[in-house]
Enzyme design. Structure first.
Site, PDB file in Angstrom:
ATOM      1  N   GLU A  41      50.496 -36.783  36.709  1.00  0.00           N
ATOM      2  CA  GLU A  41      50.509 -35.326  36.526  1.00  0.00           C
ATOM      3  C   GLU A  41      49.697 -34.941  35.284  1.00  0.00           C
ATOM      4  OE1 GLU A  41      53.946 -31.831  36.033  1.00  0.00           O
ATOM      5  OE2 GLU A  41      54.411 -33.922  35.582  1.00  0.00           O
ATOM      6  N   LYS A 113      52.231 -27.220  41.982  1.00  0.00           N
ATOM      7  CA  LYS A 113      53.616 -27.610  41.714  1.00  0.00           C
ATOM      8  C   LYS A 113      54.547 -26.434  41.986  1.00  0.00           C
ATOM      9  CE  LYS A 113      56.405 -29.942  38.144  1.00  0.00           C
ATOM     10  NZ  LYS A 113      56.360 -30.571  36.802  1.00  0.00           N
ATOM     11  N   CYS A 153      55.619 -34.320  40.258  1.00  0.00           N
ATOM     12  CA  CYS A 153      56.773 -34.636  39.410  1.00  0.00           C
ATOM     13  C   CYS A 153      58.079 -34.045  39.928  1.00  0.00           C
ATOM     14  CB  CYS A 153      56.496 -34.205  37.970  1.00  0.00           C
ATOM     15  SG  CYS A 153      57.466 -35.147  36.743  1.00  0.00           S
ATOM     16  N   SER A 190      56.598 -38.346  33.567  1.00  0.00           N
ATOM     17  CA  SER A 190      58.047 -38.406  33.433  1.00  0.00           C
ATOM     18  C   SER A 190      58.413 -39.128  32.146  1.00  0.00           C
ATOM     19  CB  SER A 190      58.649 -39.140  34.638  1.00  0.00           C
ATOM     20  OG  SER A 190      60.040 -39.234  34.540  1.00  0.00           O
ATOM     21  N   LYS A 196      66.114 -44.785  32.517  1.00  0.00           N
ATOM     22  CA  LYS A 196      65.591 -43.829  33.489  1.00  0.00           C
ATOM     23  C   LYS A 196      64.896 -44.495  34.666  1.00  0.00           C
ATOM     24  CE  LYS A 196      63.171 -39.383  33.676  1.00  0.00           C
ATOM     25  NZ  LYS A 196      62.413 -38.368  32.888  1.00  0.00           N
ATOM     26  N   GLY A 300      58.706 -47.133   3.223  1.00  0.00           N
ATOM     27  CA  GLY A 300      59.499 -47.429   2.042  1.00  0.00           C
ATOM     28  C   GLY A 300      60.583 -48.431   2.388  1.00  0.00           C
ATOM     29  N   LEU A 301      60.579 -49.595   1.729  1.00  0.00           N
ATOM     30  CA  LEU A 301      61.549 -50.652   2.022  1.00  0.00           C
ATOM     31  C   LEU A 301      62.702 -50.592   1.029  1.00  0.00           C
ATOM     32  CD1 LEU A 301      59.893 -54.094   2.880  1.00  0.00           C
ATOM     33  CD2 LEU A 301      61.060 -52.494   4.395  1.00  0.00           C
ATOM     34  N   ILE A 305      68.890 -52.038   6.875  1.00  0.00           N
ATOM     35  CA  ILE A 305      68.540 -52.316   8.260  1.00  0.00           C
ATOM     36  C   ILE A 305      67.537 -51.315   8.816  1.00  0.00           C
ATOM     37  CG2 ILE A 305      70.463 -50.991   9.248  1.00  0.00           C
ATOM     38  CD1 ILE A 305      69.239 -54.428  10.496  1.00  0.00           C
TER      39      ILE A 305
END
Length: 552
Positions: A41, A113, A153, A190, A196, A300-301, A305
């Site tokens: 699309e 469409k 779609c 999509s 999904k 930036g570390l 986590i």
């Protein structure tokens, strides 16, 4: 019929580049024996073009490029081209979303469409006029002695038998089926949410089985802004069985033989939540950085986590040589966090820069000493640390032309456990639709399936912003397992306060969390765009008011 599936990764607005990409793919499909080629699309414009469609000159240039493309393919197979076109009637919206049929060097038909979604990230009724009713041939293309039912779609997503209901009054597929088509074709863009593809394959297979007609579905690949398109174009035999699938998350050109299901191939895939999350994060980051004109990124570390996973994604998406990690220790940063950050960067092959912020903190304290006299230190001083770091990172971003990737997760963004103009500074929020629990799960999956680059200490130590001595996230928030469960119910499943409490969650905790969600709305409005992974993210589909008294 042998149908060339052109699963491409267009750039929104790049009409020349997209046309060249389509032309090359069509020629490749032709060389593989394709008798008809189909794009996704709006492949010519890229999806979604949003307010570019409000400019008549843009729509006119789409038509010009489509005609040029049709001419260039004069000696090749016909092409069903996802595009837009002007509504010549003067009534309703000025543009149609359409599939242009290019044959013999020119555009001979347009299938428009019908169903225009307006939920979540979709806003198609803002731009498009739906295909008018009343023409039984509106979705029909005849070529090579075959009748094709062509849909765009959403037009294939309204089957009353599959959903046991209808979202729209019309069903274009049902209307087209009255013409006894030989093949159903669907051009889609999509966007992904986790899980999904299984839903798509189940639904599209049911449609093929219902009408007893082979179905070919062509999806976009890559990412645009906050949306990731996972590709995975597929085809179904008349009994609904999956007979072909293209690669996930990347461009692919395959030829589907609708007469010989066994001649087709189904690409291997991994539908586990962490694998999909990882591939979507890498795809989204790669395309956003490069399509925005950057080649390098900053992270930036902190030793936590979130920044670890963000750095791993950046290294995979852009190459380790194109990523710089910045350590900005304060007096409250543990030696372990610094060492863990350095070990992570070494494992990933990423260059690091260390900028201690204690001298800048001291200068802030000195400057603010008089107005702050008589006040005890609180979150104000903690936020100053975060904003110092944000300023340093943005300075490096400006100086070196590297896009700053923010590292906040969905849990933090939901409840405002983040500092505006501090750790929220940056151009792209990589993990903003992954809750804290999900971030840990992705890190474990990554170490087990990609490379063991994230130090175990980062995964096992209690989360902390390290803005005061011995700080832990759970000093300010409920346990993440509880917090994330409440947030998922409220944000993604639209459950109210009363419904969540009725499900067994502590009333005081629910009230606290939902009040935090409401109070953080102004922060989210100013956040960097991020990658959508869930059915409801804090992106273009989230439209909560700011100044309100909502009680949900």
């Amino acid at each position: 019929m042998k149908i060339g599936v052109l699963q491409l990764n267009p750039i929104v607005g790049d009409l020349d580049g997209n046309a060249a990409r389509i032309l090359d793919a069509a020629r490749r499909a032709h060389s593989l024996g394709a008798e008809l080629c189909v794009t996704s699309e709006m492949a010519l414009t890229g999806y979604p073009p949003r307010d570019l469609l409000l400019y008549e000159s843009f729509v006119e240039r789409v038509r010009e490029r489509a005609e040029e493309l049709a001419g260039a393919l004069r000696d090749g197979p016909p092409l069903l081209l996802g595009a837009v076109e002007r509504n010549p009637s003067g009534l309703g919206k000025p543009v149609f979303n359409c599939a242009l049929f290019c044959e013999g060097g020119r555009i001979t038909r347009s299938v428009r469409k019908t169903l225009l979604p307006t939920y979540d990230v979709f806003d198609e009724a803002r731009y498009f006029e739906p295909a008018p009713a009343g023409d039984p041939e509106a979705n029909i293309i005849r070529t090579h002695g075959l009748t094709l039912a062509v849909t765009v779609c959403e037009d294939a997503w309204n089957d009353k038998d599959y959903w046991d209901a209808r979202t729209y009054a019309r069903d274009p597929l049902e209307e087209a089926a009255a013409q006894s088509p030989d093949i159903i074709v669907n051009l889609s863009a999509s966007p992904l949410f986790l899980g999904k593809q299984q839903l798509r394959e189940d639904m599209l297979g049911a449609v093929a089985r219902k009408y007893g007609v082979p179905m070919v579905y062509v999806n976009q690949a890559g990412a645009d802004d906050d949306l990731v398109f996972d590709g995975r174009s597929c085809a179904f035999a008349r009994d609904g069985g999956l007979m072909a699938r293209a690669q996930g998350f990347e461009e692919d050109v395959i030829v589907v033989d609708t007469d010989n299901p066994s001649a087709n191939t189904v690409a291997d895939d991994d539908f586990c939540r962490e694998a999909e999350t990882w591939r979507a994060l890498v795809t989204g980051t790669r395309d956003y950085v490069r399509k925005s004109g950057f080649s390098k990124a900053l992270v930036g570390l902190s030793g936590g986590i979130d920044s670890a996973v963000t750095a791993a994604v950046a290294a995979e998406a852009l190459g380790a040589d194109n990523v710089t990690c910045v350590l900005m220790p304060s007096p409250y940063s543990s030696r372990g966090s610094i060492d863990d950050s350095l070990e992570l960067a070494k494992n990933l092959g990423i260059r690091t820069v260390t900028l201690p912020i204690e001298p800048i903190m001291a200068q802030f304290e000195k400057t603010l000493a008089e107005p702050f006299a008589g006040y005890e230190p609180d979150t104000t001083e903690e936020n100053i640390q975060s904003r110092i770091r944000g300023n340093l990172l943005m300075a490096m971003s400006n100086k070196f032309g590297a896009l700053l990737l923010t590292t906040g997760n969905k849990s933090e963004l939901a409840v405002g456990y983040c500092t505006i103009y501090g750790d929220m500074s940056g151009g792209y929020a990589v993990i903003s639709d992954v809750d804290k629990t999900g971030v840990f799960n992705v890190a474990k999956w990554y170490n087990a399936n990609v490379a063991p680059n994230i130090p175990e200490a980062i995964i096992t130590k209690p989360p902390s912003a390290e803005l005061r001595p011995d700080q832990k996230d759970q000093d300010s928030l409920p346990d993440y397992a509880v917090l994330d469960a409440i947030l998922a119910r409220h944000i993604e499943h639209h459950q109210s306060r009363a419904e969540i409490i009725a499900a067994g969650f502590d009333e005081a905790t629910v009230n606290r969390v939902l009040n935090l969600v409401r109070g953080a709305e102004f922060k989210r409005r100013q956040a960097a765009p991020g990658i959508k992974l869930t059915p409801r993210s804090f992106g273009t589909g989230w439209r909560m008011p700011l100044a309100c008294r909502r009680d949900l």
